[in-house]
Structure formats: structure tokens, C-alpha cells
Design a protein around this motif. Sequence first.
Motif, mmCIF file in Angstrom:
data_model
loop_
_atom_site.group_PDB
_atom_site.id
_atom_site.type_symbol
_atom_site.label_atom_id
_atom_site.label_comp_id
_atom_site.label_asym_id
_atom_site.label_seq_id
_atom_site.Cartn_x
_atom_site.Cartn_y
_atom_site.Cartn_z
ATOM 1 N N VAL A 117 35.869 92.654 90.339
ATOM 2 C CA VAL A 117 37.166 93.276 90.631
ATOM 3 C C VAL A 117 37.106 94.777 90.375
ATOM 4 C CG1 VAL A 117 39.604 93.361 89.976
ATOM 5 C CG2 VAL A 117 38.443 91.153 90.155
ATOM 6 N N ARG A 118 36.475 95.169 89.281
ATOM 7 C CA ARG A 118 36.360 96.591 88.960
ATOM 8 C C ARG A 118 35.573 97.328 90.051
ATOM 9 N NH1 ARG A 118 37.135 99.552 84.327
ATOM 10 N NH2 ARG A 118 37.475 97.640 83.092
ATOM 11 N N ALA A 119 34.528 96.694 90.550
ATOM 12 C CA ALA A 119 33.725 97.319 91.604
ATOM 13 C C ALA A 119 34.552 97.511 92.874
ATOM 14 C CB ALA A 119 32.489 96.475 91.889
ATOM 15 N N MET A 120 35.391 96.516 93.210
ATOM 16 C CA MET A 120 36.246 96.652 94.389
ATOM 17 C C MET A 120 37.331 97.693 94.147
ATOM 18 S SD MET A 120 36.587 95.618 97.525
ATOM 19 C CE MET A 120 35.687 94.065 97.680
ATOM 20 N N TYR A 121 37.825 97.766 92.942
ATOM 21 C CA TYR A 121 38.804 98.804 92.580
ATOM 22 C C TYR A 121 38.188 100.192 92.750
ATOM 23 C CZ TYR A 121 42.148 101.410 89.649
ATOM 24 O OH TYR A 121 43.075 102.316 89.182
ATOM 25 N N ASP A 122 36.942 100.324 92.348
ATOM 26 C CA ASP A 122 36.267 101.624 92.408
ATOM 27 C C ASP A 122 36.096 102.146 93.827
ATOM 28 O OD1 ASP A 122 36.075 101.787 89.655
ATOM 29 O OD2 ASP A 122 34.011 101.049 89.552
ATOM 30 N N VAL A 123 36.174 101.256 94.833
ATOM 31 C CA VAL A 123 36.058 101.719 96.219
ATOM 32 C C VAL A 123 37.434 101.838 96.883
ATOM 33 C CG1 VAL A 123 33.724 100.795 96.459
ATOM 34 C CG2 VAL A 123 35.683 99.388 97.190
ATOM 35 N N GLY A 124 38.502 101.733 96.072
ATOM 36 C CA GLY A 124 39.825 102.050 96.592
ATOM 37 C C GLY A 124 40.844 100.929 96.638
ATOM 38 N N GLN A 125 40.431 99.677 96.366
ATOM 39 C CA GLN A 125 41.380 98.567 96.437
ATOM 40 C C GLN A 125 42.261 98.534 95.192
ATOM 41 O OE1 GLN A 125 41.941 96.693 99.041
ATOM 42 N NE2 GLN A 125 43.518 95.499 98.032
ATOM 43 N N ARG A 126 43.559 98.328 95.367
ATOM 44 C CA ARG A 126 44.479 98.339 94.236
ATOM 45 C C ARG A 126 45.259 97.042 94.053
ATOM 46 N NH1 ARG A 126 41.516 101.656 93.297
ATOM 47 N NH2 ARG A 126 41.827 103.863 92.791
ATOM 48 N N SER A 127 45.376 96.225 95.086
ATOM 49 C CA SER A 127 46.128 94.974 95.001
ATOM 50 C C SER A 127 45.174 93.788 95.031
ATOM 51 C CB SER A 127 47.128 94.865 96.163
ATOM 52 O OG SER A 127 48.062 95.914 96.117
#
Length: 229
Positions: free
Chosen positions: A42-52
Motif C-alpha cells: 500500500v505504501r508503494a502504491m501511495y508513493d506513486v500518487g494513489q490516495r484512496s
Amino acid sequence: MQDFSQARNQVLQQIQHACDLAHRTDVAKLLAVSKTHDADTVRAMYDVGQRSFGENYLQEACHKIDELKDLEIQWHFIGHVQRNKTKLIAAHFSWVHGVDRLIIAQRLSEQRGHELPPLNICIQVNIDAQDSKDGCAPEDVIAMVEKIQQLPHIQLRGLMVIPAPNHTQAFFDAQALFKKVALAYPTLQSWDTLSMGMSGDLLPAIQAGSTLVRIGTALFGARDYSQDR
């Protein structure tokens, strides 16, 4: 290691393409369904811009939410809501997509912390009367909206549906029901969300008016269901 940036960009391009084909001026939002994937993912996906991010295994989700509390994530609970789980859901999530009974909405309202913003709710509708699916009947939606909109600590946002595979018409039926509610309650300004469409049926869902698509596999790859949750 999976390239999350590439996977997310590909999904966003698919969403934009579907909106273009439907001649839509708005763009459906992307909810990343992260169930069974760990906090580092999840953190990796957050780091590329995803927030929800969407979860439907409550205990797993609560652990991730606590572990990732340093991030500004909007957490969505997308599973069926059982009465004994409302307290944890009300405390940990910003959105709930699986409300199909008035008693569930009432419990979420009562258990939502006064210090927290209103809990965003979508009514889950069994739009095509599947025996295996949760959700209220379409003909019961208007009555539910009438009662839920009066609850404190709740913000009623729209509908969520999971039609049977290849049942494209069900998406248009959901859109019609969504518009029916909007006409019946013109002062319900928060009524803006039609949550429908997943990795396998993104295109027809968006063509029928989905404002939010719930995507897991296309973003994260296959899920691991080997552990009990």
C-alpha cells in the motif's frame, strides 16, 4: 518487483479512455482495492500518487491503517457490513460502501466519533437480484435514503453495486436508480457517487455513469487468499 507506477498509469489511462468513449466531461475516480496486500505494498502504491484504498477484511485493514497512519490515506470499507463490526468500521474508515440495512447505518452513526468528520456512506443494492449477493432490493432504496439522510455523523453519498458477470444492463439500471434518488431528493447535495466497476468490467461501468471504480488485480496483481483473515 512490480512497477506500481506503470500499473496505476495504465488503469488511469483505461479510465480516461472509457470516459472519452462515453463522451463524459468528468473522469471516474480510482479506488485501489488493497485487500490481502500488505502495508508495504500500500505504501508503494501511495508513493506513486494513489490516495484512496479499499479494504473488506476488517482485522487486516485495521492493522494496515494503524501501520500507515503517517500517510494521508482515504480508507474505504467495501465489504458487507455485519452488526458486530460497525464500531471498528466507524472508527477507522472514511467511507463505507456496503450498507444495505437501516440498522447498520444507525449503528455507524451512533458509533462515529464526534471528533471525526461525517462518515461517507453508499447504499449497496442487489441490482440484479443475485441469490449470492448482499444488498438491498432496488425498490427499497428510496425508503432507505429517506431515513439514512436524517442520521447524524453520516453523509449519504450514493449507491454501490456488483452486478453478475457480463450483465451490462445492470449498470444502466443502477444509473437509473441513482438518478431517481437525485430527482426525489434534490436538496441532498452530497448525492454524487455511483460506485461500480472492477478490473474486469471497468469499461461498461463507466459508460453507464460510474463515478468511482474499484480496482484491485489490475493494480496489484493476483491476490493471495492462502491465509485466513
